[in-house]
Design a protein around this motif. Structure first.
Motif, PDB file in Angstrom:
ATOM      1  N   MET A 161       5.383  10.686  41.778  1.00 18.81           N
ATOM      2  CA  MET A 161       5.594  11.489  42.980  1.00 18.81           C
ATOM      3  C   MET A 161       7.088  11.683  43.234  1.00 18.81           C
ATOM      4  O   MET A 161       7.531  12.783  43.574  1.00 18.81           O
ATOM      5  CB  MET A 161       4.931  10.820  44.189  1.00 18.81           C
ATOM      6  N   GLU A 162       7.871  10.614  43.067  1.00 19.01           N
ATOM      7  CA  GLU A 162       9.313  10.728  43.256  1.00 19.01           C
ATOM      8  C   GLU A 162       9.913  11.622  42.177  1.00 19.01           C
ATOM      9  O   GLU A 162      10.804  12.436  42.454  1.00 19.01           O
ATOM     10  CB  GLU A 162       9.974   9.356  43.224  1.00 19.01           C
ATOM     11  N   PHE A 163       9.420  11.474  40.977  1.00 22.57           N
ATOM     12  CA  PHE A 163       9.924  12.286  39.871  1.00 22.57           C
ATOM     13  C   PHE A 163       9.678  13.768  40.148  1.00 22.57           C
ATOM     14  O   PHE A 163      10.558  14.608  39.971  1.00 22.57           O
ATOM     15  CB  PHE A 163       9.238  11.866  38.570  1.00 22.57           C
ATOM     16  N   SER A 169       9.176  15.119  43.092  1.00 24.65           N
ATOM     17  CA  SER A 169       9.990  15.567  44.229  1.00 24.65           C
ATOM     18  C   SER A 169      11.431  15.823  43.816  1.00 24.65           C
ATOM     19  O   SER A 169      12.111  16.673  44.394  1.00 24.65           O
ATOM     20  CB  SER A 169       9.941  14.518  45.346  1.00 24.65           C
ATOM     21  N   ARG A 170      11.922  15.079  42.808  1.00 26.82           N
ATOM     22  CA  ARG A 170      13.291  15.277  42.345  1.00 26.82           C
ATOM     23  C   ARG A 170      13.394  16.446  41.369  1.00 26.82           C
ATOM     24  O   ARG A 170      14.402  17.161  41.349  1.00 26.82           O
ATOM     25  CB  ARG A 170      13.819  14.004  41.669  1.00 26.82           C
ATOM     26  N   ILE A 171      12.367  16.614  40.560  1.00 27.41           N
ATOM     27  CA  ILE A 171      12.430  17.665  39.555  1.00 27.41           C
ATOM     28  C   ILE A 171      12.094  19.036  40.137  1.00 27.41           C
ATOM     29  O   ILE A 171      12.544  20.069  39.637  1.00 27.41           O
ATOM     30  CB  ILE A 171      11.475  17.348  38.372  1.00 27.41           C
ATOM     31  N   LYS A 172      11.322  19.051  41.256  1.00 25.80           N
ATOM     32  CA  LYS A 172      10.908  20.324  41.850  1.00 25.80           C
ATOM     33  C   LYS A 172      12.097  21.202  42.241  1.00 25.80           C
ATOM     34  O   LYS A 172      12.138  22.382  41.865  1.00 25.80           O
ATOM     35  CB  LYS A 172      10.000  20.067  43.061  1.00 25.80           C
ATOM     36  N   PRO A 173      13.094  20.657  43.014  1.00 32.43           N
ATOM     37  CA  PRO A 173      14.232  21.529  43.349  1.00 32.43           C
ATOM     38  C   PRO A 173      15.035  21.959  42.132  1.00 32.43           C
ATOM     39  O   PRO A 173      15.594  23.052  42.105  1.00 32.43           O
ATOM     40  CB  PRO A 173      15.070  20.674  44.305  1.00 32.43           C
ATOM     41  N   LEU A 207       0.831  -1.951  38.972  1.00 30.11           N
ATOM     42  CA  LEU A 207       1.405  -1.006  38.022  1.00 30.11           C
ATOM     43  C   LEU A 207       0.916   0.427  38.247  1.00 30.11           C
ATOM     44  O   LEU A 207       1.699   1.378  38.174  1.00 30.11           O
ATOM     45  CB  LEU A 207       1.069  -1.440  36.596  1.00 30.11           C
ATOM     46  N   LEU A 208      -0.367   0.562  38.566  1.00 27.04           N
ATOM     47  CA  LEU A 208      -0.897   1.893  38.790  1.00 27.04           C
ATOM     48  C   LEU A 208      -0.230   2.548  39.994  1.00 27.04           C
ATOM     49  O   LEU A 208       0.184   3.707  39.954  1.00 27.04           O
ATOM     50  CB  LEU A 208      -2.417   1.825  38.977  1.00 27.04           C
ATOM     51  N   GLY A 209      -0.101   1.759  41.080  1.00 25.68           N
ATOM     52  CA  GLY A 209       0.577   2.290  42.272  1.00 25.68           C
ATOM     53  C   GLY A 209       2.028   2.625  41.983  1.00 25.68           C
ATOM     54  O   GLY A 209       2.561   3.618  42.494  1.00 25.68           O
ATOM     55  N   PHE A 210       2.660   1.770  41.143  1.00 29.59           N
ATOM     56  CA  PHE A 210       4.058   2.012  40.791  1.00 29.59           C
ATOM     57  C   PHE A 210       4.212   3.337  40.059  1.00 29.59           C
ATOM     58  O   PHE A 210       5.088   4.141  40.376  1.00 29.59           O
ATOM     59  CB  PHE A 210       4.578   0.866  39.928  1.00 29.59           C
TER      60      PHE A 210
END
Length: 557
Positions: free
Chosen positions: A121-123, A125-129, A112-115
């Motif tokens: 990280m994906e969030f 990367s998606r929210i940054k742009p 769960l922690l890794g998830f």
């Protein structure tokens, strides 16, 4: 009088303006919500399962008198300690069913922690742009359909001219390979929707595959945004918001402005005659009408059969395969370039213009090793900087001035509207012109730099028309106005000869009525047979000196 009063209005109205507002396109928080709402269902399901496990654990454990878990608070604390793999041991299940539920928490805790780390990280990367784009909607956007070598070179040149420009590569998850760029998965159309305005938004179709660029540009034309498309072909009629350009054409346009003809009887050799050589010769014939009774000779070494078959009227403007003393000549050689030592030694310039850089370099090495020559030497699309002057390098061609050519379009449109004014309105408006006649207006605008040289001589800068200072343009205009009537008549005659070259190169012929579909034009006749009104129409091209100077001064204010 009506035409005269509306001339400036028509010029202004025909300029492409693709937006009337500078809307922000929505807040960053709204865009964040739309992005994360796809995860809400998954998060709610996980949360419901988690609460159900906690309730079930409490109900099972509180029935055992030795249990340490008696309420939801203690169960929640136990689950947190277990899921984070800390394991204090102050609360723990004692029943078999409770231990089974605990094992679920232990198994979940491992991943769960890794998830959640991966999810965050994906969030990010998606929210940054989204954040980057949302705070920069007031800046100019250059949206590329692909992160190709052409895109990255042009992006660098754009940033050099417009440091505030936002470079966006659409349809990719990879981080931008160039600094200060944004890569997103959204299509160009989706990006425009997110921007919320077409103001100062530009679509750039610059993939390595030119057919894909063409198809992308046609598909995106409905967006209304200005589109730049890298393609070697231009359809006769296409949406006005698409600007097609080719590297070989831009190379030829730039070459004859940077390295103009210096005398009326130059001898020029073309070695290698592919796409670049074809364009260089075409633009040479269209632009290099500079002297009275000039006799420039062009010698072509390479496969020219296709070139000659497509230009049926070539013999109307030059002498073919025979040198002439009172007109330009083209000699198409059917022997290898290194068979005529005398020609090589006497040529004023030798242009190595094969489409292959390696072949051009090989010819250069052979030329240097075995043959004496006194003329200037140029090599196409190469970084070799020895005795040869390189030209046509992609970095020099993919610049805003040559790719976007806003000034070029403005001046070409101005020239056409002035022409329509003198023609009495019988000529189609700019948006109804086919691409060939638009190109004729572009070529006339390009010729401004050579007109400056015709008037100022060696004092004229060897610059493309867009880089010539307004002061120099006005100086050239003053010189022209001070010429005698006979001298001014000669300049009009030379301009008429230059226009005839364009028409003959594209297989036009004389007709009492101009019709571009049937390729007839009423100006295709000897200069002596032109009426005073027709001479005025030809003279319009010389009036662009003042028009361009005024345009530059207005932009500087």
């Amino acid at each position: 009088m009506k035409n005269k009063r509306s001339l400036k209005d028509r010029i202004r109205d025909l300029k492409l303006s693709h937006a009337v507002n500078k809307g922000s396109g929505g807040s960053v928080f709204k865009r964040m919500f739309f992005m994360i709402r796809r995860y809400i269902g998954i998060l709610m399901a996980i949360f419901a399962a988690y609460v159900a496990l906690l309730i079930l654990l409490v109900e099972i454990e509180k029935k055992d008198p030795t249990s340490t878990i008696h309420n939801l608070g203690e169960a929640f604390w136990y689950s947190i300690v277990t899921l984070t793999t800390i394991g204090y041991g102050d609360f723990y299940p004692v029943t078999h069913a409770g231990r089974f539920i605990a094992s679920i928490f232990v198994i979940l805790g491992i991943g769960l922690l890794g998830f959640f780390v991966g999810f965050m990280m994906e969030f990010v990367s998606r929210i940054k742009p989204i954040i980057q784009l949302s705070i920069q909607t007031a800046k100019p956007w250059y949206i590329f359909t692909d992160q190709s070598q052409y895109s990255m070179i042009f992006a660098e040149n754009i940033k050099a001219v417009r440091p505030d420009a936002v470079i966006i590569y659409s349809g990719t998850k990879e981080a931008g390979k160039t600094p200060r760029s944004i890569s997103v998965q959204w299509s160009p159309s989706e990006l425009l929707e997110r921007r919320g305005s077409l103001y100062d938004a530009h679509l750039m179709c610059m993939k390595d595959n030119e057919m894909e660029n063409f198809l992308d540009a046609i598909e995106l034309s409905d967006t209304g945004a200005p589109i730049v498309c890298l393609a070697n072909f231009t359809p006769a009629h296409h949406p006005m918001n698409i600007n097609f350009f080719s590297l070989s054409d831009c190379t030829a346009r730039l070459f004859w402005q940077q390295y103009p003809i210096k005398k009326k009887n130059e001898t020029i050799i073309f070695i290698g005659f592919g796409a670049a050589g074809n364009e260089l010769l075409d633009r040479a014939l269209e632009l290099n009408v500079l002297f009275d009774k000039q006799s420039i000779s062009y010698h072509v070494f390479g496969d020219s059969d296709e070139y000659c078959r497509n230009r049926k009227e070539l013999n109307e403007i030059v002498s073919i395969n025979e040198l002439s003393e009172d007109k330009d000549s083209i000699i198409f050689h059917d022997t290898p370039w290194n068979t005529d030592d005398k020609l090589l030694s006497e040529a004023d310039r030798i242009i190595l213009c094969g489409d292959s850089e390696l072949e051009n370099i090989a010819i250069l090495q052979t030329l240097q090793k075995f043959f004496p020559f006194r003329g200037e030497l140029y090599i196409y699309n190469s970084n070799v900087r020895s005795v040869a002057t390189p030209f046509g390098q992609t970095r020099d061609i993919l610049t805003p001035a040559f790719v976007l050519h806003n000034t070029l379009t403005d001046m070409a449109l101005c020239r056409h509207e002035m022409f329509r004014f003198y023609a009495g309105g019988d000529i189609p408006m700019w948006e109804n012109l086919n691409s060939l006649i638009k190109d004729m207006n572009y070529t006339t605008t390009d010729h401004i730099s050579l007109k400056v040289r015709m008037l100022l001589g060696e004092e004229a800068p060897n610059l493309p028309f867009d880089d010539i200072p307004s002061k120099v343009l006005r100086q050239a205009s003053v010189v022209r106005n001070e010429l005698s009537a006979e001298q001014r008549e000669l300049l009009i005659k030379l301009e008429h000869a230059r226009l005839l070259r364009f028409f003959y190169l594209h297989n036009y012929h004389y007709g009492e009525n101009t019709n571009d579909d049937t390729r007839t034009n009423s100006l295709i006749k000897p200069f002596e047979k032109l009426t005073d009104h027709e001479k005025k129409m030809v003279e319009i091209s010389w009036l662009l000196l003042d028009e361009l100077a005024s345009h530059k001064d207005a932009k500087r204010r």
